[in-house]
Design an enzyme around this catalytic site. Structure first.
Site, mmCIF file in Angstrom:
data_model
loop_
_atom_site.group_PDB
_atom_site.id
_atom_site.type_symbol
_atom_site.label_atom_id
_atom_site.label_comp_id
_atom_site.label_asym_id
_atom_site.label_seq_id
_atom_site.Cartn_x
_atom_site.Cartn_y
_atom_site.Cartn_z
ATOM 1 N NE ARG A 1 9.834 -7.176 -44.284
ATOM 2 C CZ ARG A 1 8.922 -6.249 -43.737
ATOM 3 N NH1 ARG A 1 8.734 -5.393 -44.696
ATOM 4 N NH2 ARG A 1 8.357 -6.418 -42.542
ATOM 5 N NE ARG B 1 14.953 -14.146 -37.735
ATOM 6 C CZ ARG B 1 14.448 -13.139 -38.111
ATOM 7 N NH1 ARG B 1 13.163 -13.077 -37.906
ATOM 8 N NH2 ARG B 1 14.882 -11.998 -38.868
ATOM 9 C CG ASP C 1 8.609 -15.823 -37.424
ATOM 10 O OD1 ASP C 1 7.752 -16.145 -36.782
ATOM 11 O OD2 ASP C 1 8.263 -14.797 -38.266
ATOM 12 C CG ASN C 2 8.887 -11.859 -35.546
ATOM 13 O OD1 ASN C 2 9.516 -11.847 -36.241
ATOM 14 N ND2 ASN C 2 7.636 -11.239 -35.491
#
Ligand code: AMP
Ligand code: MG
Length: 485
Positions: free
Chosen positions: A94, A184, A253-254
């Site tokens: 998004r 990341r 992924d963060n």
């Protein structure tokens, strides 16, 4: 010199990588976009002249109806470990990397629009973000930055009339994020696990050349790069722990390869101190509880190490670097906590003094931030601590503390001044963010701005805004913040 949006100097390095790294696409427009908040300090990073024209243009850009000249919007592909399990296909579901901009100091900033519509990586999602989550990221980015914690930044929040469906109908909104990079841990994992060795190498080369350039000509640059990520991650997490910050979704992924706090979701700051604080209501097992964060940081670095194996081959060397993490973390944490306690130099017994205090704060559910702020006022003739409900259990600790600070060879006043510079009066408590969100959802954005005033200089007294330092009311302690965003 101040510039307009059209004058931004785009360099778009990521878009020069082969197309296996991303999908180029434009944002999907929102209906009737409106500017909710904009940060002057973040605009300064881009040298932007924040006049009305700029604000109007930004609103259109963030609403997806116009693209910035020379931008090159793309959705990045990555994967990652989510709650301990590998998810092979993630990516910007998004968000879009609009491009990279070089400012007058020669710094490069990624412009990333979160909530920009669906992408090939949206899976079952609608590609949107809601107003409450954009406001939470906006406030937290600036709050952490001003506490000296490495973080991405936030330029502005825009909302719209586009309906978005979560538990209820909400408004489609966007956040324009600034970061030195959006690479990341999960980027490396994606190319490792899909066995795209050339792309993995290209990614490592790109990362080192652009963000770790001091390592470019070293023979063992991949190992040194990994070492730097381990160091940065340990330092970031030590800062989270000492400031009482819980991230809530430490999926790989963060995790930014620059060791910056990244992707704000259901985060929380400690109010009443609880070692096992779980800020994410969706985290049923407590994997990302406050007390777990240092270990999860280590585990996540292990996942990055694994993804680098095809490049490095020498698994032992990787393991050796990974194993510096626990000591690095402990040293950083001890040093930060010593400063919070106002201790000069470090002494062997300090670790116990800190541990005993945290145990006390936990048992007594004392407010973490207010306690340390109040401790800066401590002197033998002035020792009222209303924040601790059982002063007798605190008295012994205070005796040890008093003995310790007497060895500082400075006045209480000097210690007070030093402690006030590292113990904030104001933190972003969930209830404060919630108040700002509820007003904003009714079209009143003033609370965001007020709150930003104290978050931008959290160590100052701001006597007229003292209510922002108050402990949460009962409803504020019971807020349930989930992954829904
Ligand atoms: P997060 O938990 O926000 O870090 O998101 C994890 C993954 O889910 C990322 O790949 C996001 O891009 C994706 N994602 C989250 N929310 C949405 C949404 N509403 N639509 C599409 N993708 C989403
Ligand atoms: Mg994410």
């Amino acid at each position: 010199m101040r510039i307009s949006l059209d004058q931004l100097n785009f360099n778009n390095r990521f878009g020069q990588l082969p197309e296996v790294f991303y999908t180029r696409l434009q944002a999907t427009p929102l209906d009737n976009p409106k500017l909710v908040a904009i940060s002057q300090k973040a605009a300064d990073l881009l040298d932007l002249e924040l006049n009305n024209t700029c604000k109007e243009q930004l609103t259109q850009v963030c609403g997806g109806s116009t693209a910035l000249e020379d931008s090159d919007p793309l959705a990045m592909v990555y994967s990652g470990h989510q709650f301990g399990s590998y998810n092979p296909q993630l990516g910007d579901g998004r968000g879009l990397l609009l491009g990279e901009v070089t400012n007058s100091k020669g710094e490069s900033w990624d412009l990333h629009l979160k909530g920009a519509g669906t992408t090939p990586y949206s899976r079952f999602g609608d590609g949107r973000a809601v107003l409450r989550s954009c406001i939470r990221e906006y406030l937290a980015s600036e709050a952490l930055f001003n506490l000296g914690i490495p973080t991405t930044r936030a330029l502005c929040v825009v909302t719209s009339d586009t309906p978005v469906y979560r538990e209820t109908e909400e408004r489609g909104s966007t956040l324009l994020r600034l970061a030195k990079t959006h690479i990341r841990f999960g980027h490396f994992e994606y190319f490792c696990y899909t066995k795209q060795q050339d792309a993995l190498k290209a990614l490592a080369e790109f990362t080192i050349q652009n963000y770790f350039s001091e390592l470019s000509d070293k023979d063992d640059k991949y190992i040194l790069f990994f070492k730097s990520v381990v160091e940065r991650t340990a330092r970031m997490i030590a800062l989270w722990q000492s400031n009482g910050f819980a991230h809530g979704v430490m999926n790989t992924d963060n995790m930014s390869i620059l060791g910056e706090t990244f992707d704000y979701g259901p985060y929380g700051f400690q109010d009443d101190f609880n070692w096992h604080y779980i800020c994410n209501h969706s985290d049923h097992s407590g994997r990302y509880a406050f007390s777990q964060q240092p270990d999860i940081g280590y585990w996540n670095c292990g996942r990055l190490a694994q993804a680098l194996v095809p490049l490095i081959d020498d698994v032992e060397a990787l393991q050796k670097v990974l194993d510096i993490y626990p000591q690095l973390y402990s040293d950083q944490y001890l040093s930060l906590m010593s400063k919070k306690l106002g201790l000069l130099q470090q002494e062997p017994e300090d670790a116990d003094l800190i541990k005993d205090l945290l145990q006390l704060l936990h048992e007594q559910s004392a407010d973490y931030t207010l306690f340390f702020r109040a401790l800066s006022d401590y002197s033998p003739d002035h020792e009222s601590f209303e924040l601790i409900s059982k002063p007798e259990s605190f008295r012994n600790w205070l005796k040890d503390y008093d003995n310790r600070i007497r060895r500082n060879l400075e006045s209480d006043q000097q210690r007070h001044s030093r402690m006030q510079q590292v113990n904030p009066k104001y933190i972003l408590r969930n209830y404060l963010a919630q108040n700002a969100i509820e007003k904003a959802e009714k079209g009143d954005y003033s609370e965001i701005e007020q709150l930003m005033t104290v978050l931008q200089s959290p160590y100052d007294e701001h006597p007229e805004l003292g209510h922002y330092a108050q402990k949460p009311p009962k409803w504020g302690k019971e807020l349930e913040i989930s992954c829904s965003s």
